[in-house]
Enzyme design. Structure first.
Site, mmCIF file in Angstrom:
data_model
loop_
_atom_site.group_PDB
_atom_site.id
_atom_site.type_symbol
_atom_site.label_atom_id
_atom_site.label_comp_id
_atom_site.label_asym_id
_atom_site.label_seq_id
_atom_site.Cartn_x
_atom_site.Cartn_y
_atom_site.Cartn_z
ATOM 1 N N ASP A 1 50.099 -44.959 4.584
ATOM 2 C CA ASP A 1 51.296 -44.212 4.966
ATOM 3 C C ASP A 1 52.457 -44.812 4.191
ATOM 4 O OD1 ASP A 1 53.559 -43.120 6.114
ATOM 5 O OD2 ASP A 1 52.876 -43.376 8.181
ATOM 6 N N SER B 1 61.725 -29.766 -5.811
ATOM 7 C CA SER B 1 61.711 -28.367 -5.398
ATOM 8 C C SER B 1 62.910 -27.669 -6.012
ATOM 9 C CB SER B 1 61.779 -28.259 -3.869
ATOM 10 O OG SER B 1 62.009 -26.922 -3.463
ATOM 11 N N TYR C 1 65.473 -30.297 4.830
ATOM 12 C CA TYR C 1 64.566 -30.366 3.683
ATOM 13 C C TYR C 1 65.338 -30.162 2.380
ATOM 14 C CZ TYR C 1 60.814 -29.012 0.462
ATOM 15 O OH TYR C 1 59.974 -28.915 -0.624
ATOM 16 N N LYS D 1 65.838 -32.791 -0.850
ATOM 17 C CA LYS D 1 65.432 -32.498 -2.223
ATOM 18 C C LYS D 1 66.614 -32.604 -3.193
ATOM 19 C CE LYS D 1 61.034 -31.968 -1.666
ATOM 20 N NZ LYS D 1 60.089 -32.925 -2.296
#
Length: 283
Positions: free
Chosen positions: A91, A172, A187, A191
């Site tokens: 992780d 992205s 999100y 990004k």
């Protein structure tokens, strides 16, 4: 065949004849070398790990679901892939796991020459309702873990005299524009941070005198498991993909292979990938 629109930002320190220097699809100088790919158990990460192994690299696939990477590794062995995939359970939001994967890769395979920061997370919530826990989940993986793992791998590369390594951030198109997509604000913010980090890390590498390259790959909508992982039911996730043109994970993997096969004096700093007909303008 899927039609894809590309926008490429290139830095170069000398002129070259494309027909002479660009052997697209040829990975000779990377055969036998080592890559770390995070989030390799599904979607884009699995497609990238598979593509690199098929082209002769030794790939350390990192994810919490180690068994899914093992299934892919077994399939690659059956097809007699040129390279090999090594599953690694970890992780990367845990500092000790970050250090452990870098050290294991060095001790077992000689150290990483390529790093693909693919692992990412999203939560669907309004800014006015987002919790500290959700913000920590998104920024902890998309930004903080990416930054720490990149730093550890760069330090390891330098300590081994690797001067032609390559760092990839799977970013992205949402990191280049403020999109009006309900519930995706955290999100999108994370990004944008990756976009800034890529440029700052490029400058740091430049100023340190190394030729280690760094590239942000920014795809538009990709058909993966992230929608369901973010909280959408499978039915609603399927509706999202059916309502808009989208890319496949293999498209992003092919984009990364293209960047990796460019000559060492060329750094593709940003590769944007949109499905043809994408309704959003990311400029």
């Amino acid at each position: 065949m899927e039609r894809i629109a590309l926008e490429i930002k290139v830095y170069s320190n000398k002129r070259c004849n494309i027909s002479t220097h660009y052997n697209l699809g040829k990975m000779e100088r990377w055969v036998g070398r080592v890559a770390i790919v995070t989030g390799a158990s599904a979607g884009i990460g699995a497609a990238i790990a598979k593509a690199l192994a098929q082209n002769g690299m030794r790939v350390v696939g990192v994810a919490r679901r180690e068994e899914r990477i093992q299934e892919l590794a077994d399939a690659l062995k059956k097809e007699n892939a040129k390279g090999e995939l090594f599953p690694f359970k970890g992780d990367i939001t845990i500092e000790e796991d970050v250090k452990r994967v870098v050290q294991w890769t060095r001790d077992t395979l000689g150290g990483a020459d390529v790093l693909v920061n693919n692992a990412g997370r999203a939560v669907l919530t309004k800014l006015s309702e987002v919790s500290i826990e959700d913000m920590n989940k998104v920024f902890g993986l998309n930004v903080f873990a990416l930054t720490q793992l990149t730093g550890c791998v760069i330090q390891d590369m330098k300590s081994r005299g690797v001067d032609d390594g390559h760092i990839f951030h799977i970013n992205s198109t949402a990191g280049h524009s403020v999109l009006d997509i309900q519930g995706m604000d955290i999100y999108i913010t994370s990004k944008h941070a990756v976009t800034v980090l890529t440029e700052l890390q490029r400058r740091e590498l430049r100023d340190s005198g190394t030729k280690i390259r760094i590239t942000s790959i920014s795809p538009g909508l990709v058909r993966t498991e992230i929608m369901v992982a973010s909280g959408l039911c499978e039915e609603n996730a399927a509706k999202v993909y059916s309502m808009s043109p989208c890319l496949e994970s293999e498209d992003v993997a092919n984009g990364l292979l293209y960047v990796l096969t460019t000559p060492p004096h060329v750094q593709i700093h940003e590769l944007k990938m949109q499905p043809t007909g994408d309704p959003y303008n990311y400029n």
